[in-house]
Design an enzyme around this catalytic site. Structure first.
Site, mmCIF file in Angstrom:
data_model
loop_
_atom_site.group_PDB
_atom_site.id
_atom_site.type_symbol
_atom_site.label_atom_id
_atom_site.label_comp_id
_atom_site.label_asym_id
_atom_site.label_seq_id
_atom_site.Cartn_x
_atom_site.Cartn_y
_atom_site.Cartn_z
ATOM 1 N N ARG A 281 0.851 -1.184 0.000
ATOM 2 C CA ARG A 281 0.000 0.000 0.000
ATOM 3 C C ARG A 281 0.888 1.236 0.000
ATOM 4 N NH1 ARG A 281 -2.386 0.970 5.402
ATOM 5 N NH2 ARG A 281 -0.886 2.686 5.476
ATOM 6 N N HIS A 285 -3.417 4.841 4.715
ATOM 7 C CA HIS A 285 -4.613 4.013 4.823
ATOM 8 C C HIS A 285 -5.834 4.770 4.318
ATOM 9 C CE1 HIS A 285 -7.665 1.317 6.377
ATOM 10 N NE2 HIS A 285 -8.216 2.339 7.011
ATOM 11 N N TYR A 294 4.319 5.342 11.444
ATOM 12 C CA TYR A 294 4.563 3.911 11.653
ATOM 13 C C TYR A 294 5.423 3.254 10.573
ATOM 14 C CZ TYR A 294 0.427 3.676 8.540
ATOM 15 O OH TYR A 294 -0.464 3.842 7.511
#
Length: 394
Positions: A281, A285, A294
């Site tokens: 990805r 998100h 992160y």
């Protein structure tokens, strides 16, 4: 020995463990990053029109995602989710289906929706929740749905579509339809209880459903290695007694071939199949997420070299089906068309307030009607707080 437990019984006389990593499922790859085929790989039998439709769909979604994330940052829409880096997974799988196969999506499958024929105007109407939106403005952005093109409306809660897909595919079988259902979800959703219930139901009742897991490395901010220690998601399907495939989700030729194979098996045997797509990805998100908290920029840049559109573009150019100069002009045209459609859709009026309770029942029940009447009375009492709606109550 009779076996009422439906388990394979092989006798041993000393106790021994079966290790958790005993099953290793290989990853199907056909297309290299430079657009050439891996040695020994054979490209699926694609005609030029289909191959270019797949490419045009990926490019459209890439440009749409770019423009609409910018629109969210400008405050023009409230929320957005990109499928950056996963375009090949959704478009390649959709291309391998029949137009009447049901699609049950999670929320990052706009490529499948576009491939089925969802128009630019329909995308914009949904994103702006205006009165032309097929969902009548009752869903947050990117929660698409279209009965006409067999695309089930998206739900926010993770995993709900998985048992629904098993039931829908089972009904397809009972009705004698020569169609399947494909169910998309992320590896994070595979941690939901609905995943296990849905897969077991499909396996036991022999439902012709394709479970398509997009393992993109992160469930929002949780990396895969903190979600599970098994060999990905595909091995779980074997535990439920179904066929499994793992595919490079940035390789559209591999995704197409795997999905075509899964569909043929599901229809020939009335058995479910699970496909696990491995594709990073590249974006956040969602528009509410900041991935810098992160993961590192270095990690993202490493995976950016695995871009599915660039890889496929090189293959098409090598075949003589795509001209690089024309391709660049198409991208610029798309940017203009999408921006123009955005400007139109954001000026379209919002749905009438009565649509809040329509379609729940054939006729609104008294309790719902009373709630709507109370809401209208509240808006009339405070018209300055609801300037757009206050003038459209009657």
């Amino acid at each position: 020995m009779t076996n009422p437990n439906n388990a394979t019984i092989t006798t041993v006389h000393t106790a021994e463990f079966t290790a958790g990593d005993a099953l290793k499922i290989p990853t199907l790859r056909i297309l290299r990053d430079d657009g050439s085929l891996y040695e020994g790989a054979v490209a699926p039998d694609l005609d030029k029109a289909t191959a270019l439709k797949m490419y045009d769909t990926m490019v459209f979604i890439r440009v749409l995602d770019e423009r609409m994330l910018a629109a969210q940052r400008q405050g023009r829409i409230s929320f957005y989710m990109q499928c950056l880096g996963e375009e090949a997974a959704t478009v390649g799988s959709a291309a391998a289906l029949d137009d009447k196969d049901m699609i049950m999506a999670q929320y990052r499958e706009q490529g499948a929706l576009r491939y089925r024929g969802f128009t630019l105007e329909q995308f914009m109407n949904q994103l702006f929740s205006n009165e032309k939106d097929l969902g009548k403005g009752r869903q947050m952005p990117v929660h698409y749905g279209s009965k006409d093109i067999y695309y089930m409306t998206i739900s926010s809660p993770l995993g709900t579509q998985i048992p629904q897909a098993s039931g829908y595919a089972y009904a397809q079988k009972l009705r004698g339809l020569n169609n399947t259902t494909i169910c998309y979800f992320g590896e994070g959703a595979a941690s939901e209880g609905d995943f296990h219930a849905g897969l077991n139901m499909a396996a036991v009742h022999k439902a012709p459903v394709i479970f398509f897991c997009r393992n993109n490395g992160y469930a929002i901010s949780t990396p895969a290695n903190e979600q599970f220690v098994g060999d990905g998601i595909a091995c779980r399907a074997v535990g439920y007694g179904m066929k499994a495939l793992r595919v490079d989700g940035a390789d559209i030729l591999a995704v197409y071939q795997a999905t075509k194979m899964a569909r043929e098996h599901a229809l020939a045997t009335n058995e479910p199949v699970l496909i696990e797509s491995i594709a990073y990805r590249l974006g956040a998100h969602s528009s509410s997420d900041d991935p810098s908290g992160y993961r590192s920029k270095e990690e993202e840049e490493k995976w950016r070299q695995n871009d599915p559109i660039s890889r496929y573009r090189l293959w098409l150019i090598e075949k003589g089906w795509l001209n690089d100069a024309d391709d660049k002009a198409t991208i610029e045209t798309l940017r203009t068309e999408i921006l123009d459609a955005l400007k139109v859709a954001e000026k379209v009026a919002k749905p009438g307030i009565e649509h809040l309770i329509s379609d729940v029942y054939a006729e609104p029940i008294p309790a719902l009607q009373q709630q709507l009447d109370d809401l209208k009375a509240h808006i009339r009492k405070y018209p300055d707080a609801y300037p757009v709606t206050a003038g459209r109550l009657d």
